[in-house]
Write a protein that holds these residues in place. Structure first.
Motif, short mmCIF file in Angstrom:
data_model
loop_
_atom_site.label_atom_id
_atom_site.label_comp_id
_atom_site.label_asym_id
_atom_site.label_seq_id
_atom_site.Cartn_x
_atom_site.Cartn_y
_atom_site.Cartn_z
N VAL A 222 0.80 -1.24 0.00
CA VAL A 222 0.00 0.00 0.00
C VAL A 222 0.82 1.28 0.00
CG1 VAL A 222 -1.89 -1.20 1.17
CG2 VAL A 222 -0.29 0.18 2.51
N ILE A 223 2.04 1.26 0.55
CA ILE A 223 2.80 2.49 0.66
C ILE A 223 3.13 3.10 -0.71
CG2 ILE A 223 5.00 3.49 1.39
CD1 ILE A 223 2.94 3.16 3.63
N PRO A 224 3.50 2.31 -1.75
CA PRO A 224 3.73 2.93 -3.06
C PRO A 224 2.53 3.72 -3.57
CG PRO A 224 4.66 0.73 -3.02
CD PRO A 224 3.86 0.86 -1.76
N ALA A 226 0.14 5.07 -1.62
CA ALA A 226 0.02 6.24 -0.76
C ALA A 226 0.98 7.34 -1.19
CB ALA A 226 0.27 5.84 0.70
N GLU A 227 2.22 6.95 -1.51
CA GLU A 227 3.21 7.93 -1.95
C GLU A 227 2.80 8.55 -3.29
OE1 GLU A 227 8.01 8.27 -2.86
OE2 GLU A 227 7.22 6.50 -1.81
N GLU A 228 2.29 7.72 -4.16
CA GLU A 228 1.87 8.19 -5.49
C GLU A 228 0.79 9.27 -5.40
OE1 GLU A 228 -0.88 6.43 -9.09
OE2 GLU A 228 0.34 5.02 -7.93
N VAL A 229 -0.18 9.08 -4.48
CA VAL A 229 -1.32 10.01 -4.41
C VAL A 229 -1.14 11.07 -3.32
CG1 VAL A 229 -2.90 8.29 -5.36
CG2 VAL A 229 -2.67 8.50 -2.86
N GLY A 230 -0.01 11.04 -2.62
CA GLY A 230 0.28 12.07 -1.63
C GLY A 230 -0.40 11.88 -0.29
N VAL A 231 -0.64 10.62 0.10
CA VAL A 231 -1.24 10.32 1.40
C VAL A 231 -0.14 9.87 2.37
CG1 VAL A 231 -2.70 8.67 2.64
CG2 VAL A 231 -3.54 9.75 0.55
N ALA A 232 -0.17 10.42 3.58
CA ALA A 232 0.75 10.00 4.64
C ALA A 232 0.07 8.94 5.49
CB ALA A 232 1.15 11.19 5.49
N MET A 233 0.62 7.74 5.50
CA MET A 233 0.15 6.66 6.36
C MET A 233 0.91 6.73 7.67
SD MET A 233 -2.07 4.70 4.66
CE MET A 233 -1.92 3.06 5.40
N CYS A 234 0.21 6.62 8.80
CA CYS A 234 0.90 6.73 10.09
C CYS A 234 0.35 5.68 11.06
CB CYS A 234 0.81 8.12 10.67
SG CYS A 234 -0.75 9.00 10.46
N VAL A 235 1.18 4.68 11.35
CA VAL A 235 0.77 3.56 12.19
C VAL A 235 0.69 3.99 13.65
CG1 VAL A 235 3.12 2.66 12.51
CG2 VAL A 235 1.14 1.12 12.69
N HIS A 236 -0.35 3.53 14.32
CA HIS A 236 -0.54 3.80 15.75
C HIS A 236 0.10 2.69 16.56
CE1 HIS A 236 -2.53 4.20 19.65
NE2 HIS A 236 -2.90 5.41 19.28
N PRO A 237 0.80 3.02 17.65
CA PRO A 237 1.43 1.98 18.48
C PRO A 237 0.39 1.08 19.16
CG PRO A 237 2.35 4.15 18.95
CD PRO A 237 1.13 4.37 18.11
N ALA A 268 5.74 8.45 2.77
CA ALA A 268 4.35 8.05 3.04
C ALA A 268 4.25 7.03 4.17
CB ALA A 268 3.71 7.48 1.78
N ASN A 269 5.37 6.47 4.61
CA ASN A 269 5.37 5.44 5.66
C ASN A 269 5.77 6.09 6.97
OD1 ASN A 269 5.40 3.05 7.10
ND2 ASN A 269 7.40 2.39 6.33
N GLY A 270 4.76 6.53 7.73
CA GLY A 270 5.03 7.30 8.93
C GLY A 270 4.44 6.70 10.19
N ILE A 271 4.48 7.51 11.25
CA ILE A 271 4.12 7.07 12.60
C ILE A 271 3.09 8.02 13.19
CG2 ILE A 271 4.99 6.82 14.97
CD1 ILE A 271 7.74 6.15 13.68
N THR A 272 2.09 7.47 13.88
CA THR A 272 1.27 8.23 14.81
C THR A 272 1.96 8.13 16.16
OG1 THR A 272 -0.81 7.79 13.65
CG2 THR A 272 -0.96 8.41 15.96
N PHE A 273 2.52 9.23 16.64
CA PHE A 273 3.27 9.18 17.90
C PHE A 273 2.30 9.36 19.05
CE2 PHE A 273 6.25 10.31 21.21
CZ PHE A 273 7.29 9.42 20.95
N CYS A 274 1.92 8.24 19.68
CA CYS A 274 0.97 8.24 20.80
C CYS A 274 1.75 8.11 22.10
CB CYS A 274 -0.04 7.12 20.66
SG CYS A 274 -1.25 7.10 22.02
N THR A 275 1.84 9.19 22.84
CA THR A 275 2.63 9.21 24.06
C THR A 275 2.05 8.30 25.15
OG1 THR A 275 1.43 11.18 24.77
CG2 THR A 275 3.53 11.51 23.65
N GLY A 276 0.73 8.13 25.14
CA GLY A 276 0.11 7.28 26.16
C GLY A 276 0.32 5.81 25.89
N SER A 277 0.16 5.39 24.63
CA SER A 277 0.36 3.98 24.29
C SER A 277 1.81 3.57 24.53
CB SER A 277 -0.01 3.74 22.82
OG SER A 277 -1.37 4.01 22.60
N LEU A 278 2.75 4.34 23.96
CA LEU A 278 4.16 4.02 24.16
C LEU A 278 4.55 4.19 25.62
CD1 LEU A 278 5.54 5.81 20.98
CD2 LEU A 278 5.44 3.33 21.35
#
Length: 398
Positions: A222-224, A226-237, A268-278
């Motif tokens: 999926v990341i290619p 996402a990068e092609e269409v300008g979407v930032a994917m950000c995984v949640h911990p 496009a392969n990013g992070i949701t930085f959740c301070t509570g989860s981590l």
């Protein structure tokens, strides 16, 4: 940072005008009524956008998708997954067409965030979310009766778990089950005990390494696009960042995040930085991780927790608890400046206050667990003050 607010859609008891009163301008929402594995059409996306922008005086926009869910079959890695990957890519393309370009998601097997108490009493009458490790063990060992559930559990915690179960009633056991299921947002399925056993059985003997490879395969698929269409994917911990019910967790540590961003290197392969989860993991130094992974952070959940030695933890005040929230804010504001100075037009990082306490007139109201308006407003106001102070003292852009 762009100040945003999670909204569960037209059925949310928190209304859009109320959200604007908090000072937030970005809406974080999802199409919870669409089942997993079904394409999000342009029509449905535009319908949600129209609700958000219907009153132009509010100045609200759909800033972040939370979440575009991943079908369980992709996590398990079995069967013909091509149609599911096609559908996910189609949803990303449709979101991009509609101008929604930040997508939060998670790769937690079966369950999302997990707590055992949804209304832990605070001084003065407020309530908080709490994870009591002995109650989780009681559920796992004596209600779910999962083989091997007792492995790694200390004698002290097992004794407390056994005592809790012995003293429990059918009502208290049902409440515990409902609390554990409450982390599944929107209209997603809840499981009874047999249903949860059935879901866990689908994972069979899937190891941590196998689940990691299934995640890496998802990213490669999926990341290619996402990068092609300008979407930032950000995984949640993972929440909490530890194995639950024998299921492996693979987004729980700095080493995990490093694996993810290197699996498919892409903006496009990013992070949701959740301070509570981590921060619920004693192994995680959250402010250090914010500095380490700042270039990959596309979205931030800012909340705090207080941990107990036995593995229990409670949602704390946003500026209380064990996590260095000021250090995290400094790291993210410095990253924003780096992006702006590099000429990045989308240099602001969307953030939202997460999991507020139930306070004042919100006590007892039918809001989603962890998402009352007053507690989150309190958290956002505190975080806004920190951001303003750091910005002025260090000359960093807001």
């Amino acid at each position: 940072m762009e100040q945003t607010w999670r909204w569960f859609g037209p059925e949310d008891n928190v209304r859009l005008p109320q959200i604007r009163q908090t000072g937030a301008t970005g809406i974080v929402t999802a199409l919870h009524h669409i089942p997993y594995g079904v394409e999000w059409s342009v029509e449905e996306i535009e319908k949600r956008k129209a609700l958000i922008s219907a009153d132009a005086s509010l100045g609200l926009r759909w800033s972040v998708v939370e979440s575009l869910p991943i079908h369980e079959s992709i996590k398990i890695g079995k069967g013909d997954l091509a149609p599911l990957f096609d559908t996910y890519r189609a949803s990303l393309r449709n979101l991009a067409k509609c101008g929604v370009r930040t997508v939060c998601y998670n790769f937690m097997p079966v369950l999302d965030w997990t707590r055992t108490q949804l209304a832990y009493a605070l001084p003065g009458g407020g309530t908080a979310l709490r994870f009591n490790y002995h109650e989780y063990v009681a559920f796992d060992c004596f209600m779910l009766e999962r083989p091997g559930a007792e492995e790694g559990v200390s004698d002290e915690v097992m004794a407390k778990a056994r005592a809790w179960y012995k003293a429990s009633t059918e009502e208290s056991r049902n409440i515990l089950l409902a609390n554990i299921m409450a982390g599944l947002p929107g209209a997603y399925d809840r499981y009874d005990v047999p249903g949860l056993r059935k879901m866990l059985a689908l994972y069979g003997e899937i190891s941590r390494e196998e689940l990691r490879e299934n995640f890496a395969r998802f990213l490669r698929e999926v990341i290619p696009t996402a990068e092609e269409v300008g979407v930032a994917m950000c995984v949640h911990p993972d929440d909490p960042p530890r194995s639950l019910f024998g299921l492996p967790r693979i987004v729980s540590s700095a080493e995990d995040l490093d694996f993810i961003v290197k699996a498919v290197p892409s903006p496009a392969n990013g992070i949701t930085f959740c301070t509570g989860s981590l921060g619920a993991g004693a192994h995680n130094k959250v402010a250090e991780m914010a500095r380490q992974f700042a270039p990959h952070v596309k979205f931030a959940h800012l909340r705090n927790v207080t941990k107990d030695p036995d593995g229990s933890f409670m949602e704390a005040d946003h500026l209380g608890g064990d996590n260095d929230m000021v250090g995290v804010v400094v790291a993210l504001l410095e990253e924003q400046k780096r992006r702006r100075d590099a000429g990045n037009d989308n240099w602001r990082i969307p953030m939202r206050p997460d999991h507020g306490h139930e306070l004042l007139d919100d006590v007892g109201k039918p809001t989603h667990p962890g998402y009352p308006i007053i507690g989150r407003l309190k958290g956002l106001a505190e975080l806004r003050g920190v951001m303003q102070a750091v910005s002025q003292l260090k000359g960093l852009p807001l």
